[in-house]
Design a protein around this motif. Structure first.
Motif, PDB file in Angstrom:
ATOM      1  N   SER A 102      27.060  13.392  51.689  1.00 28.43           N
ATOM      2  CA  SER A 102      27.359  14.818  51.722  1.00 28.43           C
ATOM      3  C   SER A 102      28.716  15.044  51.071  1.00 28.43           C
ATOM      4  CB  SER A 102      27.363  15.332  53.161  1.00 28.43           C
ATOM      5  OG  SER A 102      28.371  14.683  53.910  1.00 28.43           O
ATOM      6  N   VAL A 103      28.865  16.227  50.500  1.00 25.77           N
ATOM      7  CA  VAL A 103      30.120  16.614  49.863  1.00 25.77           C
ATOM      8  C   VAL A 103      30.499  17.983  50.409  1.00 25.77           C
ATOM      9  CG1 VAL A 103      31.322  17.040  47.694  1.00 25.77           C
ATOM     10  CG2 VAL A 103      29.443  15.404  47.745  1.00 25.77           C
ATOM     11  N   ALA A 104      31.699  18.070  50.978  1.00 23.55           N
ATOM     12  CA  ALA A 104      32.205  19.347  51.485  1.00 23.55           C
ATOM     13  C   ALA A 104      33.423  19.732  50.668  1.00 23.55           C
ATOM     14  CB  ALA A 104      32.579  19.218  52.956  1.00 23.55           C
ATOM     15  N   TYR A 105      33.409  20.946  50.171  1.00 21.45           N
ATOM     16  CA  TYR A 105      34.540  21.487  49.417  1.00 21.45           C
ATOM     17  C   TYR A 105      35.231  22.528  50.290  1.00 21.45           C
ATOM     18  CZ  TYR A 105      32.283  19.488  45.270  1.00 21.45           C
ATOM     19  OH  TYR A 105      31.702  18.648  44.352  1.00 21.45           O
ATOM     20  N   ILE A 106      36.498  22.302  50.578  1.00 24.39           N
ATOM     21  CA  ILE A 106      37.277  23.254  51.355  1.00 24.39           C
ATOM     22  C   ILE A 106      38.183  23.993  50.375  1.00 24.39           C
ATOM     23  CG2 ILE A 106      39.027  23.531  53.150  1.00 24.39           C
ATOM     24  CD1 ILE A 106      36.855  20.525  53.318  1.00 24.39           C
ATOM     25  N   LEU A 107      38.091  25.310  50.411  1.00 26.56           N
ATOM     26  CA  LEU A 107      38.837  26.137  49.460  1.00 26.56           C
ATOM     27  C   LEU A 107      39.923  26.932  50.174  1.00 26.56           C
ATOM     28  CD1 LEU A 107      35.431  27.115  48.306  1.00 26.56           C
ATOM     29  CD2 LEU A 107      37.011  26.282  46.598  1.00 26.56           C
ATOM     30  N   GLN A 108      40.900  27.299  49.412  1.00 30.69           N
ATOM     31  CA  GLN A 108      41.943  28.174  49.914  1.00 30.69           C
ATOM     32  C   GLN A 108      42.222  29.206  48.837  1.00 30.69           C
ATOM     33  OE1 GLN A 108      45.952  26.552  50.692  1.00 30.69           O
ATOM     34  NE2 GLN A 108      45.491  27.077  52.832  1.00 30.69           N
ATOM     35  N   LYS A 109      41.952  30.458  49.128  1.00 32.55           N
ATOM     36  CA  LYS A 109      42.124  31.550  48.169  1.00 32.55           C
ATOM     37  C   LYS A 109      41.351  31.274  46.872  1.00 32.55           C
ATOM     38  CE  LYS A 109      46.611  32.737  50.019  1.00 32.55           C
ATOM     39  NZ  LYS A 109      48.034  32.693  49.819  1.00 32.55           N
ATOM     40  N   ASP A 110      40.078  30.891  47.010  1.00 33.19           N
ATOM     41  CA  ASP A 110      39.182  30.620  45.882  1.00 33.19           C
ATOM     42  C   ASP A 110      39.644  29.466  44.992  1.00 33.19           C
ATOM     43  OD1 ASP A 110      36.778  31.134  44.555  1.00 33.19           O
ATOM     44  OD2 ASP A 110      37.816  32.284  43.004  1.00 33.19           O
ATOM     45  N   SER A 111      40.409  28.553  45.573  1.00 31.90           N
ATOM     46  CA  SER A 111      40.914  27.397  44.836  1.00 31.90           C
ATOM     47  C   SER A 111      40.650  26.141  45.664  1.00 31.90           C
ATOM     48  CB  SER A 111      42.417  27.573  44.589  1.00 31.90           C
ATOM     49  OG  SER A 111      42.952  26.446  43.963  1.00 31.90           O
ATOM     50  N   LEU A 112      40.117  25.099  45.040  1.00 35.77           N
ATOM     51  CA  LEU A 112      39.760  23.874  45.758  1.00 35.77           C
ATOM     52  C   LEU A 112      41.001  23.213  46.342  1.00 35.77           C
ATOM     53  CD1 LEU A 112      37.580  21.883  46.621  1.00 35.77           C
ATOM     54  CD2 LEU A 112      37.859  20.736  44.424  1.00 35.77           C
ATOM     55  N   ASP A 113      40.984  23.025  47.651  1.00 26.87           N
ATOM     56  CA  ASP A 113      42.124  22.449  48.360  1.00 26.87           C
ATOM     57  C   ASP A 113      41.820  21.034  48.854  1.00 26.87           C
ATOM     58  OD1 ASP A 113      44.816  22.953  49.440  1.00 26.87           O
ATOM     59  OD2 ASP A 113      43.842  22.763  51.404  1.00 26.87           O
ATOM     60  N   GLU A 114      40.540  20.768  49.174  1.00 20.17           N
ATOM     61  CA  GLU A 114      40.178  19.463  49.730  1.00 20.17           C
ATOM     62  C   GLU A 114      38.709  19.171  49.460  1.00 20.17           C
ATOM     63  OE1 GLU A 114      39.828  17.785  54.254  1.00 20.17           O
ATOM     64  OE2 GLU A 114      41.710  18.795  53.722  1.00 20.17           O
ATOM     65  N   VAL A 115      38.398  17.884  49.262  1.00 22.71           N
ATOM     66  CA  VAL A 115      37.015  17.431  49.094  1.00 22.71           C
ATOM     67  C   VAL A 115      36.770  16.320  50.111  1.00 22.71           C
ATOM     68  CG1 VAL A 115      35.304  16.430  47.538  1.00 22.71           C
ATOM     69  CG2 VAL A 115      37.114  17.880  46.609  1.00 22.71           C
ATOM     70  N   GLU A 116      35.699  16.447  50.878  1.00 26.32           N
ATOM     71  CA  GLU A 116      35.328  15.421  51.845  1.00 26.32           C
ATOM     72  C   GLU A 116      33.946  14.886  51.485  1.00 26.32           C
ATOM     73  OE1 GLU A 116      35.403  17.348  55.652  1.00 26.32           O
ATOM     74  OE2 GLU A 116      37.581  17.623  55.599  1.00 26.32           O
ATOM     75  N   VAL A 117      33.858  13.576  51.306  1.00 29.95           N
ATOM     76  CA  VAL A 117      32.582  12.934  50.990  1.00 29.95           C
ATOM     77  C   VAL A 117      32.267  11.945  52.109  1.00 29.95           C
ATOM     78  CG1 VAL A 117      31.336  11.477  49.347  1.00 29.95           C
ATOM     79  CG2 VAL A 117      33.022  13.131  48.510  1.00 29.95           C
ATOM     80  N   GLN A 118      31.053  12.011  52.622  1.00 32.32           N
ATOM     81  CA  GLN A 118      30.608  11.019  53.603  1.00 32.32           C
ATOM     82  C   GLN A 118      29.350  10.361  53.084  1.00 32.32           C
ATOM     83  OE1 GLN A 118      30.767  11.743  57.831  1.00 32.32           O
ATOM     84  NE2 GLN A 118      28.779  10.740  58.094  1.00 32.32           N
TER      85      GLN A 118
END
Length: 178
Positions: A93-109
């Motif tokens: 799985s890939v989770a993209y965490i955004l802040q103000k429409d800008s990629l802040d963090e990517v989590e891959v499990q």
């Protein structure tokens, strides 16, 4: 005489028809992106560009959704979540965490029912990021790679093997260094 010619033509036509072989469909193999690593990394990392999957931190939502090959499983205001199966034993799985429409963090499990494959994938990810971001540090089971160079803003790549005796679980988190 005509009947003999018809029989000869019929035999000749049947002979030609029996020689016909339908064209074989040859499935073209995609060229490998990372031939030095397990083929699952071609699917997980996807591109040599960006920090992962062809995207960099600070990327916009449009680039992320364009880069991914399917619709997200979950969507929230500042969150996109994708699930993929590699084969019958491995998914991620890939989770993209955004802040103000800008990629802040990517989590891959990465989840794998084959512990040997899980160990290989962890080792390959470790080697890949060591080549890309040298001098990692190891702390409490986390392997941490820091990027402070170039025009990119500083970011951190954290790699962890959280496997159990029956299941391989690898976590990869990429985030801005704050």
């Amino acid at each position: 005489m005509r009947l003999a010619i018809y029989y000869i033509l019929l035999v000749f036509t049947m002979g030609l028809a029996s020689c016909y072989e339908p064209p074989k469909t040859v499935e073209a193999k995609k060229p490998r992106i990372f031939p030095e690593y397990h083929e699952a990394l071609d699917e997980i990392i996807r591109s040599k560009d960006g920090v992962i999957r062809g995207v960099d931190l600070n990327s916009r939502v449009e680039l992320i959704t364009k880069t991914e090959t399917k619709e997200p499983s979950e969507v929230a205001h500042d969150y996109l979540y994708f699930e993929y199966d590699i084969d019958s034993t491995t998914n991620y799985s890939v989770a993209y965490i955004l802040q103000k429409d800008s990629l802040d963090e990517v989590e891959v499990q990465i989840n794998c029912n084959d512990l040997d494959l899980s160990t290989r994938l962890f080792s390959d990810l470790q080697t890949y990021y060591e080549k890309k971001l040298p001098n990692p540090t190891e702390d409490k089971g986390y392997i941490v790679y820091n990027c402070f160079e170039g025009q990119r803003k500083p970011f951190v790549v954290s790699l962890t093997d959280n496997s159990t005796p029956t299941k391989g679980i690898i976590n990869l988190v990429i985030y801005r260094d704050k």
